[in-house]
Design an enzyme around this catalytic site. Structure first.
Site, PDB file in Angstrom:
ATOM      1  N   SER A  50       0.840  -1.200   0.000  1.00  0.00           N
ATOM      2  CA  SER A  50       0.000   0.000   0.000  1.00  0.00           C
ATOM      3  C   SER A  50       0.875   1.250   0.000  1.00  0.00           C
ATOM      4  CB  SER A  50      -0.908   0.004   1.237  1.00  0.00           C
ATOM      5  OG  SER A  50      -1.738   1.150   1.269  1.00  0.00           O
ATOM      6  N   ILE A  52       3.220   4.370  -0.051  1.00  0.00           N
ATOM      7  CA  ILE A  52       4.607   4.613  -0.419  1.00  0.00           C
ATOM      8  C   ILE A  52       5.373   3.306  -0.590  1.00  0.00           C
ATOM      9  CG2 ILE A  52       6.785   5.542   0.488  1.00  0.00           C
ATOM     10  CD1 ILE A  52       5.062   7.873   1.603  1.00  0.00           C
ATOM     11  N   SER A 176       9.201  10.606   9.496  1.00  0.00           N
ATOM     12  CA  SER A 176       8.231  11.681   9.264  1.00  0.00           C
ATOM     13  C   SER A 176       8.802  12.997   9.773  1.00  0.00           C
ATOM     14  CB  SER A 176       6.920  11.384   9.993  1.00  0.00           C
ATOM     15  OG  SER A 176       6.067  12.513   9.971  1.00  0.00           O
ATOM     16  N   TYR A 202       3.066   8.877  17.606  1.00  0.00           N
ATOM     17  CA  TYR A 202       3.630   8.613  16.280  1.00  0.00           C
ATOM     18  C   TYR A 202       4.872   9.477  16.037  1.00  0.00           C
ATOM     19  CZ  TYR A 202       3.810   8.427  11.135  1.00  0.00           C
ATOM     20  OH  TYR A 202       4.202   8.279   9.828  1.00  0.00           O
ATOM     21  N   LYS A 206       8.776   8.303  15.461  1.00  0.00           N
ATOM     22  CA  LYS A 206       9.567   8.724  14.309  1.00  0.00           C
ATOM     23  C   LYS A 206      10.874   9.373  14.745  1.00  0.00           C
ATOM     24  CE  LYS A 206       6.840   6.956  11.393  1.00  0.00           C
ATOM     25  NZ  LYS A 206       7.288   5.838  10.555  1.00  0.00           N
ATOM     26  N   THR A 235      -1.845   9.004   0.908  1.00  0.00           N
ATOM     27  CA  THR A 235      -1.776   7.558   1.063  1.00  0.00           C
ATOM     28  C   THR A 235      -2.991   7.056   1.834  1.00  0.00           C
ATOM     29  OG1 THR A 235      -0.606   7.630   3.183  1.00  0.00           O
ATOM     30  CG2 THR A 235       0.742   7.731   1.183  1.00  0.00           C
TER      31      THR A 235
END
Length: 288
Positions: A50, A52, A176, A202, A206, A235
């Protein structure tokens, strides 16, 4: 992190991380950097069914590389595998089923892969998640941390011996720009000391990926390590994890191919291997 810093980061992102930011940065792209054939080189891409990851796997297969797709959903992975083979004309595309949240299974997978395959030239840590409610896996690890950090860590460390045996080995981790709003919380890696915030968890994961990349680069000089921000791309993960952001940004979001652009360059181009190992890239081939 302060509201002010978050606001500055977002405004900067509007200029750099959007489709217009990509188009501006890509004017400095060297068009012949990707005039390469990677026949005979093997690549592992996690989350390759899925977004990237899928775009990256297709780009590598098109250049002749052997692609190992590491995915959680067997049906979806095999569907994408068939699509990549059809579009690229490359039959060397293989599916491996693995849930990165199951860290013991990640270890076993890496051990089995080393025994089955003689080489691995490039590992692309792309799989990730943003879960907004605290959940833990069977080992008691918070799920965002288990997938984004611990699973990635175990897979990478487990495959380093195989990578070191290969010519021009590389490890690329899809991080990210959100990590810029988080400092490393060494005393609270799993966000247990504050109210749970999936977006900030998140971002912290990262940041952890960036720090790990820096440390690996120092410890394993024979391997080229890099970590990158794909920009704000359209995405499935963004649309499901951040629906309001996705709706607000809409056509300003990059395509998945634009989001994968730096990953593909880091994985395939000769000039990428001449950059300093351990670096964070954002935009199009730009150092963070």
């Amino acid at each position: 992190m302060s509201l002010y810093r978050n606001a500055i980061w977002f405004l900067n992102g509007i200029h750099q991380y959007t489709r217009k930011g990509y188009e501006k940065a890509s004017r400095d792209f060297e068009p012949h950097d990707l005039d390469v054939s990677v026949v005979g080189r093997s690549f592992m891409v996690t989350g390759a069914n899925s977004g990237i990851g899928r775009a990256t796997a297709l780009a590598i297969a098109t250049k002749g590389g052997r692609v190992h797709m590491v995915c959680r959903n067997k049906e979806k992975a095999e569907e994408v595998q068939a699509d990549i083979i059809e579009k690229s004309g490359n039959t060397e595309v293989y599916v491996h089923i693995l849930d990165l949240s199951e860290t013991r299974k990640v270890f076993l997978f890496a051990e089995a892969f080393k025994k089955q395959y003689p080489s691995l030239h490039v590992l692309i840590n792309n799989a990730g998640c943003m879960i907004h409610q605290r959940q833990v896996n069977e080992e008691g690890l918070e799920n965002n941390f288990a997938i984004n950090t611990m699973g990635m860590y175990i897979l990478t460390v487990g495959l380093i011996p195989l990578l070191q045996k290969s010519r021009d080995p590389r490890v690329i981790t899809v991080s990210s720009g959100g990590m810029l709003v988080q400092k490393l919380r060494v005393d609270d890696l799993q966000w247990e000391m504050e109210p749970f915030d999936g977006l900030m968890v998140y971002a912290q994961n990262k940041r952890q990926q960036v720090v790990l990349t820096e440390q690996w680069a120092k410890s394993h000089p024979l391997i080229h390590f890099s970590v990158m921000h794909p920009g704000w791309a359209d995405t499935p993960a963004v649309s499901t994890s951040m629906p309001q952001f996705h709706q607000m940004m809409d056509e300003r979001l990059r395509t998945v191919e634009q989001g994968a652009d730096t990953v593909v360059w880091l994985a395939l181009s000769r000039s990428a291997s001449r950059t300093c190992t351990g670096q964070f890239f954002q935009g199009v081939y730009e150092l963070g």
